[in-house]
Write a protein that holds these residues in place. Structure first.
Motif, PDB file in Angstrom:
ATOM      1  N   CYS A   4       0.824  -1.207   0.000  1.00 51.33           N
ATOM      2  CA  CYS A   4       0.000   0.000   0.000  1.00 51.33           C
ATOM      3  C   CYS A   4       0.855   1.253   0.000  1.00 51.33           C
ATOM      4  O   CYS A   4       1.903   1.303   0.641  1.00 51.33           O
ATOM      5  CB  CYS A   4      -0.905   0.024   1.232  1.00 51.33           C
ATOM      6  SG  CYS A   4      -2.014  -1.398   1.325  1.00 51.33           S
TER       7      CYS A   4
ATOM      8  N   GLU B 261      -1.442   6.993   3.082  1.00 49.97           N
ATOM      9  CA  GLU B 261      -2.784   7.567   3.177  1.00 49.97           C
ATOM     10  C   GLU B 261      -2.663   9.040   2.802  1.00 49.97           C
ATOM     11  O   GLU B 261      -1.846   9.750   3.369  1.00 49.97           O
ATOM     12  CB  GLU B 261      -3.324   7.429   4.592  1.00 49.97           C
ATOM     13  CG  GLU B 261      -3.580   6.004   5.004  1.00 49.97           C
ATOM     14  CD  GLU B 261      -4.120   5.907   6.425  1.00 49.97           C
ATOM     15  OE1 GLU B 261      -4.786   6.854   6.879  1.00 49.97           O
ATOM     16  OE2 GLU B 261      -3.850   4.887   7.061  1.00 49.97           O
TER      17      GLU B 261
ATOM     18  N   SER C 233      -4.729  12.858   1.591  1.00 49.29           N
ATOM     19  CA  SER C 233      -5.980  13.613   1.626  1.00 49.29           C
ATOM     20  C   SER C 233      -5.795  14.887   0.810  1.00 49.29           C
ATOM     21  O   SER C 233      -4.691  15.408   0.686  1.00 49.29           O
ATOM     22  CB  SER C 233      -6.388  13.943   3.059  1.00 49.29           C
ATOM     23  OG  SER C 233      -5.406  14.736   3.670  1.00 49.29           O
TER      24      SER C 233
ATOM     25  N   GLU D 121     -10.084  11.526   0.910  1.00 47.28           N
ATOM     26  CA  GLU D 121      -9.000  10.781   1.541  1.00 47.28           C
ATOM     27  C   GLU D 121      -8.920   9.430   0.858  1.00 47.28           C
ATOM     28  O   GLU D 121      -9.947   8.825   0.540  1.00 47.28           O
ATOM     29  CB  GLU D 121      -9.272  10.573   3.029  1.00 47.28           C
ATOM     30  CG  GLU D 121      -9.413  11.846   3.810  1.00 47.28           C
ATOM     31  CD  GLU D 121      -9.871  11.596   5.242  1.00 47.28           C
ATOM     32  OE1 GLU D 121      -9.929  10.436   5.672  1.00 47.28           O
ATOM     33  OE2 GLU D 121     -10.183  12.583   5.920  1.00 47.28           O
TER      34      GLU D 121
ATOM     35  N   GLN E  69      -6.231   5.645   0.171  1.00 48.69           N
ATOM     36  CA  GLN E  69      -5.024   4.828   0.234  1.00 48.69           C
ATOM     37  C   GLN E  69      -5.216   3.705  -0.778  1.00 48.69           C
ATOM     38  O   GLN E  69      -6.266   3.060  -0.809  1.00 48.69           O
ATOM     39  CB  GLN E  69      -4.788   4.249   1.626  1.00 48.69           C
ATOM     40  CG  GLN E  69      -3.505   3.425   1.697  1.00 48.69           C
ATOM     41  CD  GLN E  69      -3.229   2.900   3.090  1.00 48.69           C
ATOM     42  OE1 GLN E  69      -4.145   2.642   3.860  1.00 48.69           O
ATOM     43  NE2 GLN E  69      -1.959   2.726   3.413  1.00 48.69           N
TER      44      GLN E  69
ATOM     45  N   CYS F  43      -3.775   0.135  -2.746  1.00 52.62           N
ATOM     46  CA  CYS F  43      -2.965  -1.052  -2.488  1.00 52.62           C
ATOM     47  C   CYS F  43      -2.997  -2.002  -3.675  1.00 52.62           C
ATOM     48  O   CYS F  43      -3.976  -2.051  -4.416  1.00 52.62           O
ATOM     49  CB  CYS F  43      -3.500  -1.816  -1.274  1.00 52.62           C
ATOM     50  SG  CYS F  43      -3.626  -0.845   0.235  1.00 52.62           S
TER      51      CYS F  43
ATOM     52  N   THR G  75      -8.579   0.439  -3.625  1.00 57.15           N
ATOM     53  CA  THR G  75      -8.363   1.741  -3.004  1.00 57.15           C
ATOM     54  C   THR G  75      -9.427   1.936  -1.931  1.00 57.15           C
ATOM     55  O   THR G  75     -10.596   1.638  -2.143  1.00 57.15           O
ATOM     56  CB  THR G  75      -8.367   2.891  -4.036  1.00 57.15           C
ATOM     57  OG1 THR G  75      -7.982   4.100  -3.386  1.00 57.15           O
ATOM     58  CG2 THR G  75      -9.706   3.083  -4.702  1.00 57.15           C
ATOM     59  N   TYR G  76      -8.990   2.382  -0.782  1.00 55.65           N
ATOM     60  CA  TYR G  76      -9.880   2.714   0.329  1.00 55.65           C
ATOM     61  C   TYR G  76     -10.051   4.222   0.297  1.00 55.65           C
ATOM     62  O   TYR G  76      -9.071   4.949   0.130  1.00 55.65           O
ATOM     63  CB  TYR G  76      -9.260   2.284   1.661  1.00 55.65           C
ATOM     64  CG  TYR G  76      -8.983   0.805   1.731  1.00 55.65           C
ATOM     65  CD1 TYR G  76      -9.974  -0.084   2.119  1.00 55.65           C
ATOM     66  CD2 TYR G  76      -7.732   0.294   1.405  1.00 55.65           C
ATOM     67  CE1 TYR G  76      -9.736  -1.443   2.174  1.00 55.65           C
ATOM     68  CE2 TYR G  76      -7.490  -1.064   1.458  1.00 55.65           C
ATOM     69  CZ  TYR G  76      -8.485  -1.927   1.840  1.00 55.65           C
ATOM     70  OH  TYR G  76      -8.248  -3.280   1.896  1.00 55.65           O
ATOM     71  N   TYR G  77     -11.266   4.702   0.432  1.00 56.85           N
ATOM     72  CA  TYR G  77     -11.478   6.141   0.309  1.00 56.85           C
ATOM     73  C   TYR G  77     -12.538   6.623   1.294  1.00 56.85           C
ATOM     74  O   TYR G  77     -13.299   5.855   1.871  1.00 56.85           O
ATOM     75  CB  TYR G  77     -11.903   6.511  -1.115  1.00 56.85           C
ATOM     76  CG  TYR G  77     -13.205   5.882  -1.546  1.00 56.85           C
ATOM     77  CD1 TYR G  77     -14.431   6.436  -1.193  1.00 56.85           C
ATOM     78  CD2 TYR G  77     -13.208   4.718  -2.304  1.00 56.85           C
ATOM     79  CE1 TYR G  77     -15.627   5.852  -1.568  1.00 56.85           C
ATOM     80  CE2 TYR G  77     -14.400   4.119  -2.691  1.00 56.85           C
ATOM     81  CZ  TYR G  77     -15.599   4.696  -2.322  1.00 56.85           C
ATOM     82  OH  TYR G  77     -16.776   4.115  -2.692  1.00 56.85           O
TER      83      TYR G  77
ATOM     84  N   SER H  49      -3.851   8.766  -5.842  1.00 59.62           N
ATOM     85  CA  SER H  49      -3.269   7.922  -4.801  1.00 59.62           C
ATOM     86  C   SER H  49      -2.671   6.694  -5.457  1.00 59.62           C
ATOM     87  O   SER H  49      -3.327   6.045  -6.275  1.00 59.62           O
ATOM     88  CB  SER H  49      -4.376   7.510  -3.808  1.00 59.62           C
ATOM     89  OG  SER H  49      -3.938   6.517  -2.932  1.00 59.62           O
TER      90      SER H  49
END
Length: 192
Positions: free
Chosen positions: A87, A90, A92, A98, A100, A102, A114-116, A185
Motif C-alpha cells: 500500500c 494515506e 488527503s 482521503e 489509500q 494497495c 483503493t480505500y477512500y 493515490s
C-alpha cells in the motif's frame, strides 16, 4: 539482579528510568497486536462490486474478458493471512477526499483496491488502474456517494503474471470523468 537470601531482588535501572527489558516487552507486545489487527483492518472495508451494478463492474483496458465475479471465502471478506498487501501512503486533498491504494496478491491472483472517504458533500467519480508487467492494465470506474462514509473500490482479480512486485496501482478522484483531478493515490507513492 542481586541474590538475597531466599530469592532475587530486581535492581532499579541506572538513572532511575524505566526498566529497558520492560520497555522492550511492551514494544514487542504492541508490534504483535498491530500485526494481528492489520488483516482485520484491511478486511473491514470489504470488496466493492459484489452487487454487480454497472458502476461497480468497470472495464478491462486490454481485450481480455473480465475476470469472474468475487468468490466467497470462509475468511473475512476473502482476505486471509496469506494475502500480501503493498500500500501507498494515506493521502488527503484540501477538497475533502482521503484515499489509500494497495496492490493485493493472494495465491496466484493479483488485484488493486483503493480505500477512500468522500467528505466533499457531492458525488465523485474515481478510476482505479492496476498496471502489470508487459504493459498490461485493468481499470475500474467507481462512483462515490456524497455521504462521508468510508468505502472501497477494487479491480477484478487477475492471474498473476510474473513477479507480484512488478504490479502497481493508481486511483484518481474527480467530480466527474471530465472534471479536474482532486486526488491521485498510488500503491508505490502518493502524488496530488
Amino acid at each position: 539482579m542481586q541474590r538475597r537470601s531466599g530469592g532475587y531482588r530486581a535492581e532499579a535501572p541506572p538513572g532511575g528510568g524505566p526498566d529497558p527489558r520492560r520497555v522492550r516487552l511492551v514494544a514487542l507486545a504492541g508490534v504483535v497486536v498491530v500485526v494481528l489487527a492489520l488483516p482485520l483492518a484491511v478486511a473491514s472495508a470489504g470488496p466493492v462490486g459484489d452487487d454487480g451494478s454497472p458502476s461497480a463492474r468497470g472495464a478491462a483496458d486490454d481485450d481480455r474478458p473480465p475476470s469472474p465475479g468475487p468468490r466467497r471465502s470462509p475468511l473475512p471478506l476473502g482476505l486471509g493471512l496469506a494475502t500480501a498487501a503493498r500500500c501507498g501512503p494515506e493521502l488527503s486533498s484540501p477538497d475533502g477526499v482521503e484515499a489509500q491504494t494497495c496492490v493485493l496478491t493472494q495465491g496466484e491472483e493479483t488485484w488493486a483496491r483503493t480505500y477512500y472517504r468522500n467528505a466533499t458533500g457531492e458525488a465523485l467519480s474515481s478510476a482505479l488502474t492496476l498496471m502489470g508487467p508487459g504493459g498490461r492494465a485493468v481499470q475500474m470506474n467507481c462512483a462515490m456517494d456524497a455521504e462521508d462514509d468510508p468505502g472501497a473500490c477494487e479491480t477484478p482479480r487477475e492471474h498473476t503474471a510474473g513477479d507480484p512486485g512488478a504490479y502497481s496501482a493508481v486511483a484518481e478522484f474527480a467530480r466527474s470523468a471530465e472534471g479536474p483531478l482532486l486526488l491521485r493515490s498510488g500503491s508505490n507513492s502518493g502524488r496530488r
